[in-house]
Design an enzyme around this catalytic site. Sequence first.
Site, PDB file in Angstrom:
ATOM      1  N   GLU A  46       0.861  -1.188   0.000  1.00 48.53           N
ATOM      2  CA  GLU A  46       0.000   0.000   0.000  1.00 48.53           C
ATOM      3  C   GLU A  46       0.887   1.224   0.000  1.00 48.53           C
ATOM      4  OE1 GLU A  46      -2.786   0.395   3.286  1.00 48.53           O
ATOM      5  OE2 GLU A  46      -3.794   2.044   2.258  1.00 48.53           O
ATOM      6  N   CYS A 242      -6.620   0.738   2.901  1.00 46.84           N
ATOM      7  CA  CYS A 242      -7.604   1.839   2.934  1.00 46.84           C
ATOM      8  C   CYS A 242      -7.528   2.735   1.710  1.00 46.84           C
ATOM      9  CB  CYS A 242      -7.380   2.693   4.166  1.00 46.84           C
ATOM     10  SG  CYS A 242      -7.761   1.853   5.691  1.00 46.84           S
ATOM     11  N   ASN A 373     -12.095  -3.355   0.449  1.00 45.57           N
ATOM     12  CA  ASN A 373     -11.117  -3.548   1.520  1.00 45.57           C
ATOM     13  C   ASN A 373     -11.746  -3.073   2.819  1.00 45.57           C
ATOM     14  OD1 ASN A 373      -8.313  -3.730   2.755  1.00 45.57           O
ATOM     15  ND2 ASN A 373      -8.822  -1.586   3.168  1.00 45.57           N
ATOM     16  N   GLU A 374     -11.728  -3.896   3.828  1.00 45.55           N
ATOM     17  CA  GLU A 374     -12.263  -3.522   5.143  1.00 45.55           C
ATOM     18  C   GLU A 374     -13.617  -2.829   5.019  1.00 45.55           C
ATOM     19  OE1 GLU A 374      -9.397  -1.654   7.736  1.00 45.55           O
ATOM     20  OE2 GLU A 374      -8.393  -3.571   8.045  1.00 45.55           O
TER      21      GLU A 374
HETATM   22  O1  AHR Z   1      -2.180  -1.569   6.776  1.00 47.10           O
HETATM   23  C1  AHR Z   1      -2.640  -0.323   7.181  1.00 47.10           C
HETATM   24  C2  AHR Z   1      -4.152  -0.236   7.102  1.00 47.10           C
HETATM   25  O2  AHR Z   1      -4.734  -1.127   8.000  1.00 47.10           O
HETATM   26  C3  AHR Z   1      -4.748  -0.631   5.795  1.00 47.10           C
HETATM   27  O3  AHR Z   1      -4.744   0.407   4.904  1.00 47.10           O
HETATM   28  C4  AHR Z   1      -6.146  -1.010   6.153  1.00 47.10           C
HETATM   29  O4  AHR Z   1      -6.698  -1.966   5.306  1.00 47.10           O
HETATM   30  C5  AHR Z   1      -6.035  -1.465   7.584  1.00 47.10           C
HETATM   31  O5  AHR Z   1      -6.934  -0.824   8.402  1.00 47.10           O
END
Ligand code: AHR
Length: 656
Positions: A46, A242, A373-374
């Site tokens: 990321e 995120c 994601n999440e």
């Molecule tokens: O890894 C950091 C963050 O943790 C990521 O962006 C997210 O998916 C999780 O909350």
Amino acid sequence: MKRNVLVALIVAFTLSLNAQVKKTFSIQADKPTAKVSPNMWGVFFEDINLGADGGIYAELIKNRSFEFAQPLMGWKKIGETAPEGTFLVLNQKEKTNNPRFLRINRLTGAEKLGLQNEGFRGMGIKQGLRYDFSVFYRQIKPGVKLHIELVDTTGTIIGKGEFSPDGEQNTWKKQQVSFHATQTELKAKLNIWFEGKGIIDLDMISLFPEDTWKKRPGGLRADMVQLLADMKPGFIRFPGGCIVEGRELATRFQWKKTVGPIEDRQLIINRWNTEFKHRPAPDYYQTFGLGFFEYFQLAEDIGAEPLPILNCGMACQFNTAELVPIDELDEYVQDALDLIEFANGDVTTKWGKLRASMGHPNPFNLKMLGVGNENWGPQYIERLEIFKKALNDRYPNIKIVASSGTDPDGERFDFLNQRLRAMKVDFIDEHYYRSPEWFLSNTSRYDSYDRNGSKIFAGEYAGHPKQVEDGPSENNWSAAIAEAAFLTGLERNADVVEMASYAPLFAHVDGWQWAPDLIWVNNLHAYGTPNYQVQKLYATNKGTDVIPILSDGQLVSGRDSLYASAVIDHNQKEIIVKIVNHNAQPVEGMFNIQVKGKLASNGSHTFLTATNLNAINTIDQPDQVSPQTRPIAIEGKKLNISLVPYSFHVVKIKMQ
Ligand code: AHR
């Protein structure tokens, strides 16, 4: 061997002579229980902590296209006082993705005038290396010459070049000048001096080192990619995290805006710019020089399966929680379908043709795709169902990865877990950022999971040690050894857990927002944390089949603070045992191996340990916690190994 590790081993050995705890383990190499997925251990990428811009993407100029909210952020006017109107930020309507450029009006030509770029917390420069400066320019009134200088922190010139623009008047042209650095510098800056009289427009001002990964111009930092390649990861998940969701939908990650010519890629703010008030990063943007083509190429380079995660029509639920109405979701679904065409499509298709034009006519062979994601709640399920139907209809072989939210338990998790299993999604993406104690007490998590349902992707995890703050120190041995113990439970359950990745991957010591992280870097160096060493030992010793390892007829999953798993590698003809001793005392491990054929009389014993549980690696001491390997002797089908306190071991035994 490092002196402190040696001392620890001597102390441990002396203790072991006095009060040796003995444990017998039986390894049933003749009773494989499950296949290990070839993708089992991967990496999560990321753009957080300056992971991409300022990190693995080797561009040294910050705000090269003047598109940050503050158009001159990262830039400083240098030299004498510039007459009013010398530096103008202008827009060109026709270039909607990158409209701004800088006009230099050298009306009198008399003053010494220039611009300085500060880089991403400075620029890492290496003595003797070639640097390629490039710029898009347009001569409005010819006559301005450019002098380029790299300077160290004292202002001393450590590399320079110059060029006289020769492009047609009023026409944009790209020009490059290369020069060598005369000194190594961690935090250099770049000066551009303007000489002569005239008017010139500048855009996409760029500086790259020649030593990028595979020497690709405009490429990636080779030392950072090498650390990934060394892990031999089974997959690479990208672009997050995120960042996929965005704080609001407008700043979600849109892969189509990250492909094609670099100068046409529209940058956006990085959500980690503003996410944490205590770690502000006002200059953090995503230029997408590292875009989806480059992610696929990176995956191919390091032999990892690509695993893109796409926005599902929901912005981050911790922030705006903005939703795309269901009847407007088509565009998002189409993005997913088009991505598969971009990765795998024939060169005659629209997106396959773009891939080919970027230099990769062969397909990237994408096999799986994450939707969201999440994300959580019924609104997620509602959107996922639409994606799933469209993807399954058109591309039935593409496996779908679905989110189980932010936590590995609780109401949200239970709701999603039940609904995703009912939907028969291929993979459920579980995340756990938890204390080392949590990891130690959850090593049996997957022992009772449904063997026939959706597979698990442990998509983001990391041990977060308590009462330890300040970035790099959070990557200590207490977290890493707890992860090593937890991973025995994943390996033992490889028929359920098919993929796993630590998160986040990279962090810059001067620009991080989130810790701990797997790999820390500054502008010149990168090192693997103890956690990295654990991941690497698993990934490079993954084997092909799980076999039982028992003690007193039971799984080795926390009793007496011991944790173990074992695999066979049929290709290498090896039995590989992983074992963690989480005791303050040494343990004498006696291993009995049940195997059909004979064993070779020698093998290898690799172990990781540290002087104390707070031990870390650093930029200056990157190998304090690093594996040691020694040969071992095997008598018939028996083997004794001394397991020093707080240690992780990988034992390899050759089968004949
Ligand atoms: O890894 C950091 C963050 O943790 C990521 O962006 C997210 O998916 C999780 O909350």
